[in-house]
Motif scaffolding. Structure first.
Motif, PDB file in Angstrom:
ATOM      1  N   PHE A 169      13.401  17.009  19.535  1.00 15.82           N
ATOM      2  CA  PHE A 169      12.433  17.921  18.935  1.00 15.82           C
ATOM      3  C   PHE A 169      11.049  17.284  18.888  1.00 15.82           C
ATOM      4  CE2 PHE A 169      14.886  21.170  16.130  1.00 15.82           C
ATOM      5  CZ  PHE A 169      15.506  21.650  17.268  1.00 15.82           C
ATOM      6  N   PHE A 170      10.036  18.111  19.061  1.00 16.55           N
ATOM      7  CA  PHE A 170       8.646  17.689  18.898  1.00 16.55           C
ATOM      8  C   PHE A 170       8.210  18.199  17.524  1.00 16.55           C
ATOM      9  CE2 PHE A 170       4.578  17.011  21.658  1.00 16.55           C
ATOM     10  CZ  PHE A 170       4.154  16.064  20.752  1.00 16.55           C
ATOM     11  N   GLY A 171       8.394  17.370  16.491  1.00 20.10           N
ATOM     12  CA  GLY A 171       8.199  17.795  15.113  1.00 20.10           C
ATOM     13  C   GLY A 171       9.532  18.229  14.529  1.00 20.10           C
ATOM     14  N   SER A 172       9.631  18.250  13.205  1.00 21.54           N
ATOM     15  CA  SER A 172      10.902  18.561  12.556  1.00 21.54           C
ATOM     16  C   SER A 172      11.418  19.951  12.905  1.00 21.54           C
ATOM     17  CB  SER A 172      10.754  18.428  11.036  1.00 21.54           C
ATOM     18  OG  SER A 172       9.745  19.305  10.557  1.00 21.54           O
ATOM     19  N   ASN A 173      10.495  20.898  13.132  1.00 21.79           N
ATOM     20  CA  ASN A 173      10.895  22.260  13.501  1.00 21.79           C
ATOM     21  C   ASN A 173      10.693  22.537  14.983  1.00 21.79           C
ATOM     22  OD1 ASN A 173       8.131  22.292  13.600  1.00 21.79           O
ATOM     23  ND2 ASN A 173       7.867  24.076  12.265  1.00 21.79           N
ATOM     24  N   LEU A 183       0.827  -1.195   0.000  1.00 23.41           N
ATOM     25  CA  LEU A 183       0.000   0.000   0.000  1.00 23.41           C
ATOM     26  C   LEU A 183       0.867   1.253   0.000  1.00 23.41           C
ATOM     27  CD1 LEU A 183      -2.702  -0.994   2.637  1.00 23.41           C
ATOM     28  CD2 LEU A 183      -2.967  -0.943   0.153  1.00 23.41           C
ATOM     29  N   LYS A 184       0.331   2.320  -0.563  1.00 25.09           N
ATOM     30  CA  LYS A 184       1.041   3.586  -0.565  1.00 25.09           C
ATOM     31  C   LYS A 184       1.127   4.101   0.862  1.00 25.09           C
ATOM     32  CE  LYS A 184       1.084   8.220  -2.573  1.00 25.09           C
ATOM     33  NZ  LYS A 184       0.394   9.180  -3.478  1.00 25.09           N
ATOM     34  N   LYS A 185       2.319   4.401   1.275  1.00 21.72           N
ATOM     35  CA  LYS A 185       2.536   4.792   2.677  1.00 21.72           C
ATOM     36  C   LYS A 185       2.724   6.299   2.796  1.00 21.72           C
ATOM     37  CE  LYS A 185       4.832   0.387   3.499  1.00 21.72           C
ATOM     38  NZ  LYS A 185       4.670  -0.052   2.103  1.00 21.72           N
ATOM     39  N   SER A 186       2.073   6.869   3.797  1.00 21.57           N
ATOM     40  CA  SER A 186       2.269   8.287   4.085  1.00 21.57           C
ATOM     41  C   SER A 186       3.424   8.442   5.054  1.00 21.57           C
ATOM     42  CB  SER A 186       1.001   8.888   4.694  1.00 21.57           C
ATOM     43  OG  SER A 186       0.668   8.216   5.894  1.00 21.57           O
ATOM     44  N   GLY A 187       4.009   9.625   5.078  1.00 19.62           N
ATOM     45  CA  GLY A 187       5.116   9.889   5.989  1.00 19.62           C
ATOM     46  C   GLY A 187       4.637  10.029   7.417  1.00 19.62           C
ATOM     47  N   PRO A 188       5.559  10.062   8.367  1.00 18.18           N
ATOM     48  CA  PRO A 188       5.178  10.220   9.778  1.00 18.18           C
ATOM     49  C   PRO A 188       4.519  11.557  10.022  1.00 18.18           C
ATOM     50  CG  PRO A 188       7.549  10.466   9.508  1.00 18.18           C
ATOM     51  CD  PRO A 188       7.012   9.987   8.188  1.00 18.18           C
ATOM     52  N   ARG A 189       3.487  11.563  10.856  1.00 16.19           N
ATOM     53  CA  ARG A 189       2.774  12.806  11.157  1.00 16.19           C
ATOM     54  C   ARG A 189       3.671  13.764  11.947  1.00 16.19           C
ATOM     55  NH1 ARG A 189      -1.914  13.949   8.604  1.00 16.19           N
ATOM     56  NH2 ARG A 189      -2.517  15.206  10.395  1.00 16.19           N
ATOM     57  N   VAL A 190       4.450  13.217  12.856  1.00 16.93           N
ATOM     58  CA  VAL A 190       5.362  14.030  13.657  1.00 16.93           C
ATOM     59  C   VAL A 190       6.770  13.486  13.476  1.00 16.93           C
ATOM     60  CG1 VAL A 190       5.930  14.913  15.939  1.00 16.93           C
ATOM     61  CG2 VAL A 190       3.545  14.486  15.338  1.00 16.93           C
ATOM     62  N   GLU A 191       7.596  14.241  12.804  1.00 16.94           N
ATOM     63  CA  GLU A 191       8.966  13.802  12.566  1.00 16.94           C
ATOM     64  C   GLU A 191       9.817  14.031  13.812  1.00 16.94           C
ATOM     65  OE1 GLU A 191      10.336  15.877   9.156  1.00 16.94           O
ATOM     66  OE2 GLU A 191       8.898  14.938   7.794  1.00 16.94           O
ATOM     67  N   VAL A 192      10.743  13.109  14.033  1.00 15.59           N
ATOM     68  CA  VAL A 192      11.605  13.167  15.211  1.00 15.59           C
ATOM     69  C   VAL A 192      12.985  13.680  14.806  1.00 15.59           C
ATOM     70  CG1 VAL A 192      12.710  11.841  17.044  1.00 15.59           C
ATOM     71  CG2 VAL A 192      10.383  11.288  16.334  1.00 15.59           C
ATOM     72  N   ALA A 193      13.487  14.604  15.578  1.00 13.31           N
ATOM     73  CA  ALA A 193      14.834  15.121  15.365  1.00 13.31           C
ATOM     74  C   ALA A 193      15.437  15.448  16.725  1.00 13.31           C
ATOM     75  CB  ALA A 193      14.798  16.368  14.471  1.00 13.31           C
ATOM     76  N   TYR A 194      16.738  15.603  16.759  1.00 12.16           N
ATOM     77  CA  TYR A 194      17.431  15.901  18.011  1.00 12.16           C
ATOM     78  C   TYR A 194      18.298  17.145  17.840  1.00 12.16           C
ATOM     79  CZ  TYR A 194      15.997  11.254  19.508  1.00 12.16           C
ATOM     80  OH  TYR A 194      15.262  10.154  19.835  1.00 12.16           O
TER      81      TYR A 194
END
Length: 417
Positions: free
Chosen positions: A25-29, A6-17
């Motif tokens: 980080f809470f979300g990419s930004n 199945l076509k996969k969507s990206g993560p709703r909340v991206e993780v970064a440090y």
């Protein structure tokens, strides 16, 4: 089709440090909570559902009215004030944060609400433990100013609090490590539906696109009412029969040779009948041709509302569903009729849905008050005092009378992964 294909969507909340800040980080930004809040509050339906959920979570307040009125910090906040702020964070983020301070004996002496969106988790250690909660009043670094200058996000402006652990031995060790009680800042409890010290994507996130659409439709309706072209008709008349100023408020624009500028006259006339306060007026336009005779031209109005009726209905239904308020939506749209009995049933059902959130509030407040100092006591005698009473007065239903020891399937936060 197989799930793997199945076509996969990206993560709703991206993780970064952030190595400079030492946080996750809470979300990419690092602004996911702030952005979600803006989306919800900008949507008429989203704001309505959010406010209703917060109201039902806090219900009629804590069982002990005496405890509710008691001050719990040096700012004069009552326990009830803190509970209501917790309910608002739970309604939006499904989590909350509290600041607890202690005396040299390791006893709790102060309780304050910390806005959930101001908190971030420290980067976990090799064992996966999060030892500190980072708090900053404006993670964007743009909105808050002090002495006229933005409060930037740096190591110097971020405060790092030890994660909540009310064990007196732990607290005394932290006080000693901080250099004494005067330098000790206390602890911060950060908890979501999946436990302590964990980020969580709120259920409302699933309808974020719909809430943004809802805001867009509201903008279209605004422009439709404020900026649409809604004259009753245009009256076209030969110039020699026209008065010098045929439109109310029209400027007498002339060319350098002293003659009227027909194009400017036309645009002034259009502007004079644009918007809801000018609806139904007549436009008088003059011409110079010998063939022009007085005539009335009907103008059909372009109404964009009808083009969004089905989108509006589907969007609002999805938003109500994301907050678990389908029955309120059906009452609102009249699809189930309306009566006192149906309304009471909807209210009772939603009270049941809020029970896990209320148990969450009671459980954590109880853990804090159990460690409260006897030198400045609160009128707390046991877990029953911090039970949240449901909003509905008809909650005599046996299904509602569950013990606060039942966490409704929620993680009690004992693991810190």
């Amino acid at each position: 089709m197989k799930v793997a294909k199945l076509k996969k969507s990206g993560p709703r909340v991206e993780v970064a440090y952030s190595s400079s800040l030492g946080i996750k980080f809470f979300g990419s930004n690092n602004l996911y909570p702030q952005e979600l809040r803006e989306v919800v509050l900008s949507s008429p339906a989203g704001r309505c559902c959010y406010e209703r959920k917060a109201t039902y979570i806090v219900g009629n307040g804590l069982h002990s009215s005496e405890l509710s009125r008691a001050e719990c910090n040096g700012y004069g906040d009552a326990v009830d004030d803190v509970a209501r702020l917790i309910a608002r964070d739970l309604a939006l983020y499904e989590g909350f944060a509290l600041h607890v301070n202690y005396n040299v004996a390791g006893e709790a002496v102060s309780l304050e609400h910390v806005p959930f969106e101001n908190c971030r988790l420290e980067e976990p250690d090799v064992a996966g433990n999060v030892a500190h909660i980072a708090v900053h009043p404006d993670w964007s670094g743009r909105r808050l100013t002090r002495a006229g200058k933005p409060v930037r996000v740096t190591r110097g402006t971020v405060r790092y609090f030890p994660a909540f652990d009310p064990d007196p031995e732990v607290v005394r060790a932290q006080i000693q490590a901080a250099g004494g009680i005067g330098a000790y800042m206390g602890q911060v409890l950060y908890v979501t539906l999946v436990g302590q010290r964990r980020y969580y994507e709120p259920i409302a996130d699933s309808a974020a696109t719909c809430m943004s659409t809802d805001e867009g439709i509201a903008n279209v309706s605004l422009r439709n009412a404020r900026n649409n072209f809604m004259p009753a008709a245009i009256v076209w008349i030969r110039r020699k029969y026209a008065r010098p100023q045929s439109v109310e408020g029209q400027k007498d624009e002339r060319k350098p040779d002293g003659r009227h500028d027909p194009s400017q006259e036309f645009f002034d006339a259009i502007e004079s009948v644009q918007g809801d306060t000018k609806a139904g007026k007549l436009i008088a336009i003059t011409g110079d041709s010998e063939d022009d005779v007085p005539r009335v031209i009907s103008i059909p109005m372009a109404n964009f509302d009808k083009q969004f009726e089905s989108t509006r209905a589907a969007t609002e239904e999805a938003i109500y569903a994301s907050f678990g308020q389908e029955m309120f939506y059906r009452l609102r749209t009249g699809s189930v009729g309306f009566s006192g009995e149906i309304a009471d049933a909807a209210q009772l059902e939603y009270c049941k849905q809020m029970k896990p959130y209320q148990q969450m509030i009671s459980r954590w407040l109880g853990k804090i008050f159990e460690r409260w100092t006897a030198r400045r006591p609160l009128p707390y005698s046991g877990p029953a005092d911090v039970e949240v009473e449901p909003l509905s007065g008809a909650v005599a239903d046996p299904a509602m009378a569950t013990s606060t020891t039942d966490n409704g399937g929620l993680n009690d936060g004992s693991d810190n992964v």
